[in-house]
Each structure stands twice: as C-alpha cells, then as structure tokens.
Design a protein around this motif. Structure first.
Motif, PDB file in Angstrom:
ATOM      1  N   ALA A  37       0.876  -1.169  -0.126  1.00 27.63           N
ATOM      2  CA  ALA A  37      -0.080   0.044   0.005  1.00 27.63           C
ATOM      3  C   ALA A  37       0.792   1.054   0.067  1.00 27.63           C
ATOM      4  CB  ALA A  37      -0.925  -0.014   1.148  1.00 27.63           C
ATOM      5  N   SER A  44       2.402   1.704  -3.442  1.00 30.96           N
ATOM      6  CA  SER A  44       1.402   1.962  -4.483  1.00 30.96           C
ATOM      7  C   SER A  44       1.091   3.597  -4.394  1.00 30.96           C
ATOM      8  CB  SER A  44       0.154   1.394  -4.185  1.00 30.96           C
ATOM      9  OG  SER A  44       0.161  -0.107  -4.595  1.00 30.96           O
ATOM     10  N   VAL A  45       0.909   3.921  -3.208  1.00 31.82           N
ATOM     11  CA  VAL A  45       0.694   5.483  -3.012  1.00 31.82           C
ATOM     12  C   VAL A  45       1.910   6.434  -3.355  1.00 31.82           C
ATOM     13  CG1 VAL A  45       0.339   7.330  -1.255  1.00 31.82           C
ATOM     14  CG2 VAL A  45      -0.955   5.150  -1.088  1.00 31.82           C
ATOM     15  N   GLU A  72       2.301   9.458  -5.748  1.00 29.79           N
ATOM     16  CA  GLU A  72       2.228  10.669  -5.104  1.00 29.79           C
ATOM     17  C   GLU A  72       3.579  10.742  -4.116  1.00 29.79           C
ATOM     18  OE1 GLU A  72      -1.501  11.779  -3.013  1.00 29.79           O
ATOM     19  OE2 GLU A  72      -2.223   9.944  -3.896  1.00 29.79           O
ATOM     20  N   ILE A  97       3.909  13.021  -0.913  1.00 29.88           N
ATOM     21  CA  ILE A  97       2.974  13.180   0.124  1.00 29.88           C
ATOM     22  C   ILE A  97       3.652  13.098   1.499  1.00 29.88           C
ATOM     23  CG2 ILE A  97       2.850  10.395  -0.040  1.00 29.88           C
ATOM     24  CD1 ILE A  97      -0.277  10.717   0.727  1.00 29.88           C
ATOM     25  N   ASP A 117       0.166  12.214   5.967  1.00 31.95           N
ATOM     26  CA  ASP A 117      -1.009  11.766   4.984  1.00 31.95           C
ATOM     27  C   ASP A 117      -0.590  10.196   4.620  1.00 31.95           C
ATOM     28  OD1 ASP A 117      -1.961  14.085   5.312  1.00 31.95           O
ATOM     29  OD2 ASP A 117      -1.037  14.949   3.259  1.00 31.95           O
ATOM     30  N   LEU A 118       0.332   9.790   4.407  1.00 29.58           N
ATOM     31  CA  LEU A 118       0.741   8.556   4.042  1.00 29.58           C
ATOM     32  C   LEU A 118       0.146   7.417   4.907  1.00 29.58           C
ATOM     33  CD1 LEU A 118       1.799   6.559   1.862  1.00 29.58           C
ATOM     34  CD2 LEU A 118       4.216   6.873   2.735  1.00 29.58           C
ATOM     35  N   GLU A 151      -1.900   7.918   7.209  1.00 30.57           N
ATOM     36  CA  GLU A 151      -3.270   7.791   7.344  1.00 30.57           C
ATOM     37  C   GLU A 151      -3.907   7.016   6.050  1.00 30.57           C
ATOM     38  OE1 GLU A 151      -6.937  10.837   7.019  1.00 30.57           O
ATOM     39  OE2 GLU A 151      -5.017  11.631   8.003  1.00 30.57           O
ATOM     40  N   ARG A 152      -3.540   7.145   4.954  1.00 28.07           N
ATOM     41  CA  ARG A 152      -3.886   6.668   3.678  1.00 28.07           C
ATOM     42  C   ARG A 152      -3.694   4.876   3.813  1.00 28.07           C
ATOM     43  NH1 ARG A 152      -3.359   8.372  -1.818  1.00 28.07           N
ATOM     44  NH2 ARG A 152      -3.211  10.607  -1.049  1.00 28.07           N
ATOM     45  N   VAL A 153      -2.487   4.430   4.584  1.00 29.88           N
ATOM     46  CA  VAL A 153      -2.406   2.987   4.531  1.00 29.88           C
ATOM     47  C   VAL A 153      -2.642   2.501   5.736  1.00 29.88           C
ATOM     48  CG1 VAL A 153      -0.674   3.105   2.788  1.00 29.88           C
ATOM     49  CG2 VAL A 153       0.044   3.335   4.997  1.00 29.88           C
ATOM     50  N   HIS A 154      -3.485   3.352   7.018  1.00 28.23           N
ATOM     51  CA  HIS A 154      -3.774   2.795   8.144  1.00 28.23           C
ATOM     52  C   HIS A 154      -2.825   2.218   8.950  1.00 28.23           C
ATOM     53  CE1 HIS A 154      -7.623   3.480   6.373  1.00 28.23           C
ATOM     54  NE2 HIS A 154      -7.480   2.578   5.221  1.00 28.23           N
ATOM     55  N   CYS A 163       4.776   3.945   9.750  1.00 29.67           N
ATOM     56  CA  CYS A 163       4.877   4.317   8.330  1.00 29.67           C
ATOM     57  C   CYS A 163       6.107   4.805   7.798  1.00 29.67           C
ATOM     58  CB  CYS A 163       3.912   5.209   7.966  1.00 29.67           C
ATOM     59  SG  CYS A 163       3.847   5.521   6.318  1.00 29.67           S
TER      60      CYS A 163
END
Length: 162
Positions: A19, A22-23, A27, A30, A34-35, A37-40, A46
């Motif tokens: 994940a 991929s982000v 991006e 990023i 934010d990263l 948050e996006r990948v939980h 992270c």
C-alpha cells in the motif's frame, strides 16, 4: 542492500508495504502523516517502513515527472539497434557510450530481432536527426538501426503493479 544492474532478489513485503509503495509511486511528495493515514498505520510505523524500503533498494529514489511538450521534447523516438557482435567487450562499450547520451531516456538489452531498444526524447525530427548524426551513429559496434516515432502516447506510467 544495494543491487547492481542485472542482479535480482526479492524483498519480502506485506500488504502495508504494498500500500505504501502504491501510494508513493503516484504521489511521491505526500507527507508521511498523510501517507500513514492513507495506509492505516501510525506515522512512526509508516516512516520506519519507508526507510526500510529505501534502504533495501525497493524504493530507488524520488523524481519529478515532466510534461515533455512543456520542456520542448515533443518527439519521442524508439530506436532498435543491432550490434555487429555479442562479445562482452562490445556490449560493455556500447552500454557505456549510450549511457552518456543525455537524450536517451532508456536503453534496454533485448531478446528478439534487435539487441537494444532505446527511447529517445527530441525537440522535433530535426533535433532527432542531430542526435542520430552526433551520437547514435557513433555508438560502438552498431550494424543496423531502425527508428520509429511515437505519434501519440496512449498509456504511460511509472507505477509498477503490486
């Protein structure tokens, strides 16, 4: 664990790593918050994963993708090159010389009808003629060269499927 070109090893990664990758492929700028948050994941977890993926060479770097037309590189040519032989010395000399041509965006050693496939960015066909005359025809060991020009780019991505 930096790899040399041509060396392959699989770096095991899980769904969180996939994940993250991929982000970041889409991006690259990023923020870590934010990263995460996006990948939980937590921000610290992270960040550690991104650092590990960088250290292991999965993430090789970060770049800005430019619009070729806005930087006056409207012509894209694909050049198939067949060499006069396959000796390691000839391949090495060719690869070293082609890597010094700034207009060559990529060079691939091929299996098939040509030995190498080059992607060349030029301002226009006249500029390509200059690149051809000043650089491509002077590459070591070239026996044949066939050029095709892209009329329009239909699909282009740098993101690998994960």
């Amino acid at each position: 664990m930096n790899q040399k070109p041509g060396e392959f090893s699989e770096v095991p990664f899980d769904s969180f790593d996939a994940a993250i990758l991929s982000v970041l492929q889409r991006e690259g700028r990023i923020s870590n918050a934010d990263l995460a948050e996006r990948v939980h994941l937590s921000a610290s977890a992270c960040h550690r994963r991104v650092q590990r993926l960088e250290k292991e060479g999965v993430i090789r770097g970060y770049v800005a993708l430019l619009d070729p037309a806005r930087v006056e590189r409207r012509a894209t040519a694909f050049v198939e090159i067949t060499l006069s032989g396959q000796a390691n010395e000839l391949l090495d000399a060719f690869e070293k010389a082609v890597s010094r041509i700034p207009d060559v965006l990529s060079c691939h050693l091929m299996a098939g009808t040509a030995d190498y496939l080059l992607k060349v960015a030029a301002r226009d066909t006249e500029d390509f003629a200059r690149i051809h005359r000043q650089h491509l025809t002077r590459l070591p060991g070239v026996a044949q060269m066939h050029t095709s020009f892209a009329l329009r780019t239909v699909v282009q991505t740098t993101a690998l499927p994960l």
